[in-house]
Design a protein around this motif. Structure first.
Motif, mmCIF file in Angstrom:
data_model
loop_
_atom_site.group_PDB
_atom_site.id
_atom_site.type_symbol
_atom_site.label_atom_id
_atom_site.label_comp_id
_atom_site.label_asym_id
_atom_site.label_seq_id
_atom_site.Cartn_x
_atom_site.Cartn_y
_atom_site.Cartn_z
ATOM 1 N N GLY A 286 0.827 -1.194 0.000
ATOM 2 C CA GLY A 286 0.000 0.000 0.000
ATOM 3 C C GLY A 286 0.865 1.250 0.000
ATOM 4 N N VAL A 287 0.841 1.984 -1.083
ATOM 5 C CA VAL A 287 1.552 3.265 -1.147
ATOM 6 C C VAL A 287 0.573 4.383 -0.804
ATOM 7 C CG1 VAL A 287 2.936 4.817 -2.579
ATOM 8 C CG2 VAL A 287 3.041 2.338 -2.978
ATOM 9 N N GLN A 288 -0.575 4.362 -1.421
ATOM 10 C CA GLN A 288 -1.710 5.275 -1.201
ATOM 11 C C GLN A 288 -1.439 6.694 -1.680
ATOM 12 O OE1 GLN A 288 -3.184 2.865 -0.869
ATOM 13 N NE2 GLN A 288 -2.908 1.648 0.959
ATOM 14 N N SER A 289 -0.367 7.334 -1.210
ATOM 15 C CA SER A 289 -0.051 8.690 -1.669
ATOM 16 C C SER A 289 1.420 8.971 -1.444
ATOM 17 C CB SER A 289 -0.891 9.721 -0.906
ATOM 18 O OG SER A 289 -0.502 11.045 -1.268
ATOM 19 N N THR A 290 1.993 9.827 -2.313
ATOM 20 C CA THR A 290 3.375 10.282 -2.089
ATOM 21 C C THR A 290 3.382 11.738 -1.645
ATOM 22 O OG1 THR A 290 3.659 10.950 -4.429
ATOM 23 C CG2 THR A 290 4.253 8.689 -3.831
ATOM 24 N N ASN A 291 2.213 12.294 -1.339
ATOM 25 C CA ASN A 291 2.103 13.666 -0.855
ATOM 26 C C ASN A 291 2.377 13.688 0.645
ATOM 27 O OD1 ASN A 291 0.831 16.043 0.347
ATOM 28 N ND2 ASN A 291 -0.041 16.438 -1.681
ATOM 29 N N ASP A 292 3.425 14.362 1.046
ATOM 30 C CA ASP A 292 3.838 14.355 2.464
ATOM 31 C C ASP A 292 2.763 14.924 3.383
ATOM 32 O OD1 ASP A 292 6.268 13.196 1.849
ATOM 33 O OD2 ASP A 292 7.324 15.107 1.696
ATOM 34 N N LEU A 293 2.114 16.029 2.974
ATOM 35 C CA LEU A 293 1.073 16.616 3.813
ATOM 36 C C LEU A 293 -0.090 15.652 3.968
ATOM 37 C CD1 LEU A 293 -0.288 18.886 5.364
ATOM 38 C CD2 LEU A 293 -1.088 19.826 3.173
ATOM 39 N N THR A 294 -0.492 15.023 2.880
ATOM 40 C CA THR A 294 -1.588 14.053 2.926
ATOM 41 C C THR A 294 -1.272 12.915 3.884
ATOM 42 O OG1 THR A 294 -2.339 14.552 0.679
ATOM 43 C CG2 THR A 294 -2.881 12.383 1.542
ATOM 44 N N ASN A 295 -0.076 12.375 3.777
ATOM 45 C CA ASN A 295 0.305 11.280 4.672
ATOM 46 C C ASN A 295 0.335 11.726 6.129
ATOM 47 O OD1 ASN A 295 0.608 9.117 2.845
ATOM 48 N ND2 ASN A 295 2.590 9.876 2.178
ATOM 49 N N GLU A 296 0.756 12.942 6.351
ATOM 50 C CA GLU A 296 0.780 13.469 7.719
ATOM 51 C C GLU A 296 -0.638 13.603 8.267
ATOM 52 O OE1 GLU A 296 2.058 17.586 10.042
ATOM 53 O OE2 GLU A 296 2.980 17.112 8.105
ATOM 54 N N LEU A 324 0.912 -2.837 -6.216
ATOM 55 C CA LEU A 324 0.961 -1.597 -5.446
ATOM 56 C C LEU A 324 -0.396 -0.907 -5.479
ATOM 57 C CD1 LEU A 324 3.968 -2.260 -5.637
ATOM 58 C CD2 LEU A 324 4.426 0.164 -6.053
ATOM 59 N N ASP A 325 -0.779 -0.307 -4.355
ATOM 60 C CA ASP A 325 -2.093 0.330 -4.217
ATOM 61 C C ASP A 325 -1.969 1.839 -4.062
ATOM 62 O OD1 ASP A 325 -3.656 -1.985 -4.266
ATOM 63 O OD2 ASP A 325 -3.284 -2.372 -2.149
ATOM 64 N N LEU A 326 -2.886 2.574 -4.697
ATOM 65 C CA LEU A 326 -3.045 4.008 -4.495
ATOM 66 C C LEU A 326 -4.488 4.269 -4.066
ATOM 67 C CD1 LEU A 326 -1.329 5.476 -7.703
ATOM 68 C CD2 LEU A 326 -0.287 4.957 -5.494
ATOM 69 N N ILE A 327 -4.700 5.395 -3.366
ATOM 70 C CA ILE A 327 -6.053 5.805 -2.997
ATOM 71 C C ILE A 327 -6.268 7.241 -3.451
ATOM 72 C CG2 ILE A 327 -7.671 6.243 -1.121
ATOM 73 C CD1 ILE A 327 -6.354 4.073 0.502
ATOM 74 N N ALA A 328 -7.244 7.439 -4.315
ATOM 75 C CA ALA A 328 -7.629 8.783 -4.731
ATOM 76 C C ALA A 328 -8.662 9.329 -3.750
ATOM 77 C CB ALA A 328 -8.211 8.750 -6.140
ATOM 78 N N GLY A 329 -8.492 10.610 -3.361
ATOM 79 C CA GLY A 329 -9.471 11.244 -2.488
ATOM 80 C C GLY A 329 -9.020 11.457 -1.064
ATOM 81 N N ALA A 336 -3.978 17.475 -9.295
ATOM 82 C CA ALA A 336 -2.572 17.599 -9.697
ATOM 83 C C ALA A 336 -1.663 16.774 -8.794
ATOM 84 C CB ALA A 336 -2.147 19.067 -9.678
ATOM 85 N N SER A 337 -1.970 16.784 -7.494
ATOM 86 C CA SER A 337 -1.163 16.004 -6.551
ATOM 87 C C SER A 337 -1.336 14.514 -6.793
ATOM 88 C CB SER A 337 -1.553 16.348 -5.113
ATOM 89 O OG SER A 337 -0.905 15.485 -4.204
ATOM 90 N N PHE A 338 -2.579 14.089 -7.067
ATOM 91 C CA PHE A 338 -2.778 12.660 -7.324
ATOM 92 C C PHE A 338 -2.067 12.234 -8.603
ATOM 93 C CE2 PHE A 338 -4.891 8.928 -9.009
ATOM 94 C CZ PHE A 338 -4.791 8.084 -7.910
ATOM 95 N N LYS A 339 -2.105 13.093 -9.594
ATOM 96 C CA LYS A 339 -1.373 12.804 -10.832
ATOM 97 C C LYS A 339 0.109 12.591 -10.531
ATOM 98 C CE LYS A 339 -0.097 14.980 -15.251
ATOM 99 N NZ LYS A 339 -0.372 16.124 -16.168
ATOM 100 N N GLN A 340 0.670 13.424 -9.660
ATOM 101 C CA GLN A 340 2.078 13.268 -9.288
ATOM 102 C C GLN A 340 2.298 11.961 -8.534
ATOM 103 O OE1 GLN A 340 4.731 15.409 -10.129
ATOM 104 N NE2 GLN A 340 5.826 13.566 -9.455
ATOM 105 N N THR A 341 1.389 11.631 -7.616
ATOM 106 C CA THR A 341 1.486 10.357 -6.899
ATOM 107 C C THR A 341 1.493 9.185 -7.885
ATOM 108 O OG1 THR A 341 0.522 11.031 -4.786
ATOM 109 C CG2 THR A 341 0.151 8.769 -5.439
ATOM 110 N N PHE A 342 0.568 9.215 -8.818
ATOM 111 C CA PHE A 342 0.482 8.145 -9.809
ATOM 112 C C PHE A 342 1.800 8.025 -10.579
ATOM 113 C CE2 PHE A 342 -0.274 6.336 -13.933
ATOM 114 C CZ PHE A 342 -1.223 5.355 -13.732
ATOM 115 N N ASN A 343 2.318 9.145 -11.058
ATOM 116 C CA ASN A 343 3.553 9.104 -11.847
ATOM 117 C C ASN A 343 4.749 8.670 -11.011
ATOM 118 O OD1 ASN A 343 2.404 9.879 -14.323
ATOM 119 N ND2 ASN A 343 2.479 12.043 -13.762
ATOM 120 N N ASP A 344 4.786 9.090 -9.748
ATOM 121 C CA ASP A 344 5.865 8.653 -8.850
ATOM 122 C C ASP A 344 5.888 7.137 -8.740
ATOM 123 O OD1 ASP A 344 6.616 11.272 -8.283
ATOM 124 O OD2 ASP A 344 5.457 11.381 -6.421
ATOM 125 N N VAL A 345 4.720 6.542 -8.577
ATOM 126 C CA VAL A 345 4.628 5.095 -8.346
ATOM 127 C C VAL A 345 4.773 4.322 -9.656
ATOM 128 C CG1 VAL A 345 3.169 3.243 -7.454
ATOM 129 C CG2 VAL A 345 3.264 5.446 -6.270
#
Length: 583
Positions: A286-296, A324-329, A336-345
């Motif tokens: 489970g990756v879910q997001s690469t956005n640091d604020l979101t994870n916090e 690998l898993d991502l979660i939108a929302g 834009a942030s989710f797009k970056q998460t997707f591309n990172d993964v």
């Protein structure tokens, strides 16, 4: 007492471990009958089957994917058998128990949380052996009052009886997924997950677990999935289990795990790369997001650099498939942030990338904080969100369109070479390809109709011609190679239009038969007779240097033909014939 414990699985291939744990714990005092159905089965058929068993007590295991269908069954069952005591348990009803009882008068009892002790005690109470008020972890209505009994102490998992050895399960072990539990609880506090509610991790007796796995393999189990929330939280435990499974696995068995990738040490991965047979293990991460604020905000600790290191090392090892898993929302993750998460993964090229959408599960922190983040969500299971304060419903629909194409064109691995080329050389980012194609797919109405394999190729070609950015000669060659790679026999009706006149094809075949070396040394060594050449090969125009593509993974334009030899029971063999060789 005649007792049935039932559930509605998502698919026949799934099995319900909870029912088996309840049955094992209830014995020898009681011997419940397990009844498994699917959410596709008609409610009337399920009710009829349960009614014919004449149970005094029926227990249902409830989850977000089956609660609505389960409640239909419960309502119908109570109409035809009002004296049957109906008990619900499982994660979907363990929270907001008052709501479930108030809204569904057909429910007699709800068992909250771990059910093994509570359910058995409830059966004793229904039999008159103990008082209802002394049964831990249950709720019910008494004289129109909501009664909730305190939870009992945590179960000592080391003393639990095995749920894996029922003779009625043996016939289907090889046909279904077997779920195995070696621990309960999760050390993390992710606010979108129910596992965060239970503090700490408890383990079953590992020697008993090993004996159970031996038993399952000896009786034909092929897919064994560990349901532990974080299988590798204890490195020593994980290493011991990995070594055991490597040493004692049976041919054809696959083990699946949920792992936390950023805590996996390089030496563990190296051990697996050196010692695990290919295909024995499968990791879900489970990756879910690469956005640091979101994870916090969701209290999710994640070191993406270390996670990337793990995924990359495992992939380079070539032994273990990764999902690998991502979660939108998630909070504060806009489009834009989710797009970056997707591309990172996606940069790690996992074998499967699951693009999921946030569900506000009962009992989770995010559901409690829904107003704070402006969540609008479906008020029935599975509680998927429509939007939040940074992500509109239109954004969600666009991401769903990308997810649809991702499943068909990446996770299904039908066009690996083609998709790799498009995301690297044609579109600005991988997400742009999946999003643009997904939107086109939806606009054409293709999401509402079925498709054959050939349709997927035709629709991709149509989209790329419409889009106009791709070098179509290169793309068509890669698509042909991808398509033919999946064929066992010469295709009768390939997706492309006929490109060669019969006279041209006959002339080339004549030259191949006269001099097989023009198709390469490997083809010449097959020593095919003329009839075999015509019957077991296909010939199509091709514009790439096949040798450079297969050995150096480089794209070099070269006019010629792709000759495909279909070997019985094996993958096709490809040869490239340059145009100048036959002119």
């Amino acid at each position: 007492m005649n007792i049935v414990i039932a559930t509605l699985n998502a698919k026949f291939i799934h099995t319900n471990l909870a029912l088996r744990c309840l049955k094992a714990a209830a014995q020898p005092d009681f011997n419940p009958e397990i009844a498994e159905y699917t959410i596709k089965d008609p409610a009337f058929s399920i009710v009829s089957d349960i009614f014919l068993k004449k149970p005094q007590v029926v227990g249902f295991s409830c989850y977000i994917w089956n609660i609505e269908e389960t409640l239909k069954v419960v309502r119908m069952l109570k109409k035809v058998s009002p004296e049957t005591v109906v008990v619900l348990g499982g994660p979907e009803v363990s929270y907001d128990a008052n709501y479930w009882l108030k809204e569904n008068k057909e429910i007699d009892f709800i068992v909250m949380g771990e059910g093994e002790v509570s359910f058995k005690q409830l059966l004793h109470a229904l039999q008159g052996d103990v008082e209802l008020k002394d049964v831990p972890g249950i709720c019910y209505e008494k004289e129109d009052k909501f009664m909730l009994n305190a939870m009992g102490p945590k179960i000592d998992l080391r003393e639990m009886p095995s749920p894996y050895r029922f003779t009625e399960d043996l016939a289907d072990l090889s046909k279904r997924i077997v779920y195995v539990e070696t621990s309960r609880g999760c050390p993390f506090s992710c606010q979108f997950c129910l596992s965060s509610i239970e503090v700490g991790v408890r383990y079953f007796n590992r020697e008993k677990v090993k004996e159970d796995i031996r038993y399952l393999m000896d009786h034909g189990a092929k897919i064994i999935k560990f349901v532990d929330r974080t299988f590798n939280i204890s490195r020593s435990y994980a290493m011991e289990m990995f070594q055991f499974l490597i040493d004692e696995h049976k041919p054809g068995v696959v083990f699946q795990f949920e792992i936390t990738a950023d805590i996996m040490r390089p030496e563990v991965i190296q051990f697996l790369n050196d010692n695990a047979p290919v295909g024995l293990f499968r990791f879900e991460i489970g990756v879910q997001s690469t956005n640091d604020l979101t994870n916090e905000l969701v209290k999710r600790k994640q070191n993406f650099a270390k996670l990337t290191r793990t995924v990359t090392m495992v992939k380079e090892g070539g032994k273990i498939a990764q999902h690998l898993d991502l979660i939108a929302g998630l909070p504060e993750e806009d489009y834009a942030s989710f797009k970056q998460t997707f591309n990172d993964v996606f940069e790690m090229r996992p074998e499967e990338l699951q693009l999921g959408f946030l569900k506000l599960l009962r009992g989770t922190g995010l559901r409690i904080q829904a107003k704070e983040y402006g969540y609008v969500f479906v008020d029935q299971a599975p509680y998927e969100i429509f939007s939040n304060n940074v992500l509109s419903f239109d954004d969600m629909l666009r991401i769903k369109q990308a997810e649809d194409v991702l499943e068909k064109y990446w996770n299904a691995h039908r066009l690996d070479r083609t998709v790799e080329y498009l995301v690297k050389h044609t579109f600005e980012t991988p997400f742009d390809f999946f999003q643009d194609f997904g939107s086109y797919w939806e606009n054409k109405g293709w999401s509402r109709i079925g498709h054959q394999l050939e349709d997927l190729f035709k629709r991709l070609e149509e989209f790329l011609l419409y889009d106009g950015r791709a070098h179509m000669a290169t793309v068509r060659s890669l698509m042909k190679l991808d398509y033919l790679s999946h064929q066992k026999f010469q295709p009768r009706k390939p997706w492309w239009e006929k490109e060669m006149a019969r006279e041209e094809q006959s002339m080339i075949y004549k030259k191949i038969i006269e001099n097989p070396l023009i198709a390469g040394q490997q083809f010449a060594q097959l020593s095919l007779h003329e009839r075999e050449v015509h019957k077991q090969t296909s010939l199509v125009p091709f514009s790439l240097d096949l040798t450079a593509l297969e050995h150096e993974n480089t794209l070099q334009s070269k006019d010629g033909y792709l000759l495909t030899y279909y070997k019985p029971g094996q993958s096709p063999q490809f040869s490239f014939i340059q145009k100048e060789q036959i002119s």
